[in-house]
Design an enzyme around this catalytic site. Structure first.
Site, PDB file in Angstrom:
ATOM      1  N   HIS A   1       0.833  -1.198   0.000  1.00 33.61           N
ATOM      2  CA  HIS A   1       0.000   0.000   0.000  1.00 33.61           C
ATOM      3  C   HIS A   1       0.874   1.256   0.000  1.00 33.61           C
ATOM      4  CE1 HIS A   1      -3.289  -2.696   1.228  1.00 33.61           C
ATOM      5  NE2 HIS A   1      -4.088  -1.768   0.765  1.00 33.61           N
ATOM      6  N   HIS A   2       0.228   2.389  -0.173  1.00 36.98           N
ATOM      7  CA  HIS A   2       0.897   3.681  -0.154  1.00 36.98           C
ATOM      8  C   HIS A   2       1.455   3.982   1.230  1.00 36.98           C
ATOM      9  CE1 HIS A   2      -2.732   5.195   1.879  1.00 36.98           C
ATOM     10  NE2 HIS A   2      -3.397   4.464   0.995  1.00 36.98           N
TER      11      HIS A   2
ATOM     12  N   LYS B   1      -0.772   4.731   4.444  1.00 33.64           N
ATOM     13  CA  LYS B   1      -1.625   3.692   5.027  1.00 33.64           C
ATOM     14  C   LYS B   1      -1.297   3.556   6.508  1.00 33.64           C
ATOM     15  CE  LYS B   1      -4.337  -0.032   4.883  1.00 33.64           C
ATOM     16  NZ  LYS B   1      -5.797   0.105   4.779  1.00 33.64           N
TER      17      LYS B   1
END
Length: 240
Positions: free
Chosen positions: A135-136, A139
């Protein structure tokens, strides 16, 4: 519908865009600057609240909305230890509460696909299962709520696994989940079965947040006029 957004980060803004495109009205937005407006006065006339805030505030937000008789669609993850409390309160109040760790239609079909694969793999102990999620960097939780849901559904069908761990080296009875945070990745979830002979990999990769936002708005439409606790399986009619 008249929608209140609780949480106005990137997901909240994407939900706003999708909801307006479908002809719905965003009549209230709550973020960290005006949390005091989550009250009876400001929720009056609201058809549904869509809640994407933080793990620290989600339970309070959900319970508050249910107290004032407003249906809630919640997508905040990382507060699983309080989720049963919110569900009990919903039942007590006779309200409507829709919760999912991931609102993407594709991800929820991916959940079911992996349940079927785990059911088959239960007969073949030579395959070791592991997971990876990316994820980025913004997150907030690791592993992701989606990864936890995925792992729990796999564990339900694999007799040789009793849980999951976020440690790189898992005990043999735990599914090892590797969490990576990089760039602006919306979400990648990968399940891997490896034996001495081969590797089977199943992967879901989100292209953007739009799919999650569309699912949340569909859930808000679905919950209208209902009482009880609902999930994506209910909305997609894939409980069996």
């Amino acid at each position: 519908m008249k929608i209140a957004l609780v949480g106005y980060g990137k997901m909240g803004r994407e939900i706003e865009t999708v909801a307006k495109a479908k002809g719905h009205e965003i009549t209230l937005i709550i973020d960290e600057r005006n949390t005091d407006q989550l009250d009876a006065e400001h929720l009056s006339g609201i058809d549904v609240v869509i809640e994407f805030s933080t793990p620290q505030t989600a339970c309070h937000n959900v319970v508050t909305c249910l107290r004032y008789g407003v249906p809630v669609v919640c997508g905040t993850t990382g507060w699983g230890d309080q989720l049963d409390e919110a569900k009990r309160y919903c039942q007590k109040m006779g309200g409507a509460f829709f919760y999912a760790s991931n609102y993407s239609v594709g991800v929820n079909l991916f959940f079911r696909l992996n349940e079927q694969l785990a059911r088959m793999m239960n007969r073949f102990p030579g395959y070791e299962v592991s997971m990876r999620e990316v994820h980025h960097t913004q997150k907030k939780d690791a592993p992701s709520g989606t990864a936890i849901t995925l792992a729990e559904r796999i564990v339900a069908w694999l007799d040789r696994k009793s849980g999951w761990t976020n440690e790189p080296e898992a005990k043999t009875d735990r599914i090892a989940i590797v969490s990576e945070r990089t760039g602006t990745v919306p979400g990648i979830h990968e399940v891997r079965y490896e034996s001495a002979a081969d590797i089977i990999t199943v992967c879901h990769e989100a292209k953007s947040r739009k799919g999650f936002a569309e699912g949340a708005v569909l859930a808000a439409e679905f919950i209208q006029g209902k009482q009880g606790i609902f999930s994506m399986d209910d909305m997609l009619d894939i409980n069996d």
